[in-house]
Scaffold this active site. Structure first.
Site, mmCIF file in Angstrom:
data_model
loop_
_atom_site.group_PDB
_atom_site.id
_atom_site.type_symbol
_atom_site.label_atom_id
_atom_site.label_comp_id
_atom_site.label_asym_id
_atom_site.label_seq_id
_atom_site.Cartn_x
_atom_site.Cartn_y
_atom_site.Cartn_z
ATOM 1 N N SER A 161 -2.787 8.177 10.512
ATOM 2 C CA SER A 161 -3.508 7.993 9.241
ATOM 3 C C SER A 161 -3.090 6.677 8.595
ATOM 4 C CB SER A 161 -3.197 9.150 8.285
ATOM 5 O OG SER A 161 -3.588 10.373 8.840
ATOM 6 N N CYS A 211 -4.240 -8.768 -18.003
ATOM 7 C CA CYS A 211 -4.669 -9.896 -18.840
ATOM 8 C C CYS A 211 -5.335 -10.983 -17.993
ATOM 9 C CB CYS A 211 -3.497 -10.468 -19.632
ATOM 10 S SG CYS A 211 -2.062 -10.885 -18.629
#
EC number: 3.4.22.-
Length: 705
Positions: free
Chosen positions: A518, A18
């Site tokens: 990673s 919203c």
């Protein structure tokens, strides 16, 4: 007197966005057509957005805001002093619920509540009962001007119409002739019943029949010309839309594609067919039908005003029916297009990775996932079809009922000698034409809704803000002597940077090794150097000049980034290596020798003219990676970044490639998870927790350290 601006309402996609919908409404109110999609890329998708997140989004757009906490019991006195529109935080779930306040009136507020379908009123007492006392005020003066490349839906199509005004004019003219001749043909039955048969005019029957047959022939010729021109206009609209869409796609930032599935981008383009069909065919038909309804209405009124009033009633009922179904069909069509995009994305994802599906024996998992997703699409399709059928049944009930009522009223007039039988049949034919035209207009309702929803999705991409190089003082990057980073931070959320506080200097002949686990920011850092990501000002310098002062296209010519997934398209090896550039055969072969792929190419049928399948699926992964490296070398970069791009090449060829890289007269950056034993580097950077935790340097460039 200044024209009052129209208030904008943006409906939220999900229960937690919203706040983004409120920001979008305010930006659109100030002529910046940025949707929730774009705002999501600025901050990332979260389970909810705090007031600080909203401030960060505005700040990223260069807009100043002021968060305020209002005193209880003095809410409206304070609100009168605040610049509107503003964003108010109401009580809700974890992060609350945001609304946009546009006006404060005597007993209510005029607001845009993203959970509603339109601008609504909220009573002051209801607002106070939910208000958390937190307001975000927006500084209007800091809002930037509208982006030059943003296209309003209406302006885009007006421009196409203007450039094809001759074709549109001829289509309208021929359509009028077709309709006029069709209406004129209705007089044939009136002549037969009121003139030919009562007076036994046998000779005149042949003449009149030949005249009306000639009219039919002429109508067919005009109809052919009209149909041909509609196809031509459709072709031009299709070409214009595809050019605009894909020209924009090639300018979109890399994170746009990283944050979306392949099928989503493709489906938005495919949705354009709804826009094209409606614009090129239905639009023209609607104009003609409106003219026909007005013209026939005048003729009917002058012929028999009682029957005219009888015909008006079904027109009003059908119009009311269209209004009632408008929003209903809009929501269902939007849901259908979203479900189609999800099905397409899932299918593309699995089809591109069928080797994994087969090797793990997961075909049943694939089918289950696909059927689950596709069933949702089928349910949405069924839901739309039910709504359309319900609409059609009600329309048919009204039309068929009033066809009988019109004949009943007309027959009473014929029996009372108020009208001839021929006139009744003539009026009935005209009424059929009129109701048929109205039916075509109302039947466009579903097509209109599909085109409307498709245009929103289409223009979300077309109007997506891109990196602008409009500054006339931008410098063309010809040569890279060195790269310097100063407190480099990259990431959507300032509290969680992907790359944080990077400070280093890289020289032209450096051979740099970057290692780390990673997710530690290695790839993000590398992509920032080639400006694939937006880079903050004064954080990366090329030859001592801010990277943002250079044209980004010239940067990417000099700095080439290759990842572990080589891009190869369906075509010859030579076409894949050159990609539109012209190189002589010696240059191509030398690049392939350097990347250790010349030998295997020579063993292929037709060698450099060997046809590759889609994604190079008829080569091994290691061969594809070597081809990608050859392509990069062929384009003579001054900085070559290899991000795990040699990970699938065998050790012997990898060693030879490392030796080649060491001899190249350019800056090499090799990114891996582990320290390779054969790569000779003079600088080593170790990434951990999104920072460089270790750096080492050697003056001797001939040996690894």
């Amino acid at each position: 007197m200044n024209k009052k601006k129209k208030y904008v309402h943006t409906k939220q996609f999900n229960s937690h966005d919203c706040g983004l919908a409120c920001i979008s409404s305010i930006l659109k109110f100030h002529n910046l057509n940025y949707g929730i999609d774009f705002l999501l890329d600025l901050i990332g998708d979260k389970e909810g957005y705090s007031l600080r997140d909203l401030i960060v989004i505005f700040k990223k757009m260069g807009i100043k805001t002021r968060p305020l906490e209002l005193q209880e019991n003095k809410t409206f006195e304070a609100l009168k002093q605040i610049k509107l529109p503003c964003i108010a935080l109401l009580e809700g779930e974890e992060y609350g619920h945001y609304i946009t306040i546009y006006e404060i009136r005597n007993n209510y507020l005029l607001v845009s509540d993203p959970d509603k379908d339109k601008i609504t009123k909220i009573k002051k007492e209801d607002f106070e009962s939910k208000f958390t006392n937190f307001i975000l005020e927006i500084d209007k003066e800091s809002i930037p001007e509208k982006e030059k490349d943003q296209k309003k839906h209406s302006y885009f199509f007006k421009d196409i119409l203007f450039r094809n005004k001759l074709i549109v004019f001829v289509i309208l003219l021929t359509s009028l002739f077709v309709v006029g001749l069709a209406v004129a043909g209705s007089f044939y039955i009136k002549f037969l019943v009121d003139l030919i048969i009562p007076r036994s005019l046998r000779e005149s029957l042949i003449t009149i029949t030949l005249i009306f047959i000639s009219m039919v022939l002429i109508r067919c010729i005009f109809d052919f010309v009209r149909s041909y021109l509609i196809i031509k206009l459709s072709y031009k609209v299709d070409k214009e839309m595809s050019n605009v869409y894909f020209n924009k796609v090639t300018k979109l930032p890399i994170n746009f594609f990283e944050n979306r599935e392949d099928g989503e981008v493709i489906s938005r383009f495919n949705d354009g067919i709804y826009i094209k069909d409606f614009f090129s065919a239905n639009f023209v038909t609607a104009i003609i039908d409106i003219i026909l309804i007005l013209g026939l209405g005048v003729i009917l009124y002058r012929t028999n005003n009682i029957l005219f009033l009888t015909i008006i009633l079904p027109i009003l009922l059908l119009s009311c029916l269209a209004i009632l179904f408008f929003d209903h069909l809009k929501k269902k069509n939007q849901k259908l297009m979203e479900d189609k995009a999800k099905s397409t994305s899932l299918l593309i994802n699995f089809l591109k990775n069928m080797t994994t599906v087969y090797s793990l024996n997961k075909t049943s998992f694939f089918l289950e996932k696909f059927h689950l997703t596709y069933d949702k699409q089928l349910n949405s399709t069924f839901s739309v079809a039910k709504a359309v059928i319900s609409n059609e049944i009600l329309k048919g009930l009204i039309q068929n009922s009033f066809t009988i009522i019109i004949l009943w009223v007309g027959t009473r007039q014929v029996l009372n000698d108020s009208m001839s039988l021929g006139t009744l049949l003539f009026i009935n034919t005209l009424a059929a034409f009129l109701l048929s035209s109205l039916d075509r207009i109302l039947s466009m309702q579903s097509d209109l809704q599909q085109a409307h929803v498709a245009s929103i999705r289409f223009f979300d991409v077309v109007n997506y803000p891109v990196q602008q190089d409009s500054n006339e003082n931008l410098t063309e990057l010809d040569f890279i002597q060195n790269i310097k980073t100063v407190n480099l931070n990259i990431g959507a959320d300032p509290m969680r940077y992907i790359v944080e506080d990077i400070n280093l200097i890289l020289d032209r002949k450096d051979k740099v090794l970057i290692i780390g686990e990673s997710g530690t920011g290695k790839s993000t850092f590398a992509k920032s150097l080639s400006k694939l990501y937006k880079v903050p000002d004064k954080s990366i310098y090329l030859n001592g000049l801010d990277i943002n002062r250079y044209d980004h296209l010239s940067i990417r010519k000099r700095i080439v980034y290759i990842d572990e997934n080589p891009f190869l398209f369906k075509g010859t090896i030579k076409e894949n290596l050159c990609m539109g550039e012209i190189f002589d055969q010696n240059e191509i072969e030398n690049a392939c020798i350097m990347s250790q792929c010349h030998e295997f190419i020579c063993n292929l049928d037709k060698q450099y003219s060997y046809k590759l399948s889609e994604n190079g699926s008829n080569l091994s992964t290691g061969q594809k990676q070597r081809l990608a490296l050859a392509r990069a070398i062929l384009h003579q970069p001054q900085v070559l970044i290899l991000d795990e791009s040699l990970s699938n090449i065998d050790p012997d060829n990898t060693k030879l490639i490392y030796e080649t890289l060491h001899r190249m007269d350019c800056l090499i950056i090799l990114i891996t998870h582990n320290d390779p034993s054969n790569f000779k580097y003079n600088k080593k950077l170790v990434f951990r927790n999104n920072r460089i935790i270790e750096s080492s340097y050697s003056e001797n460039k001939e040996y690894s350290i």
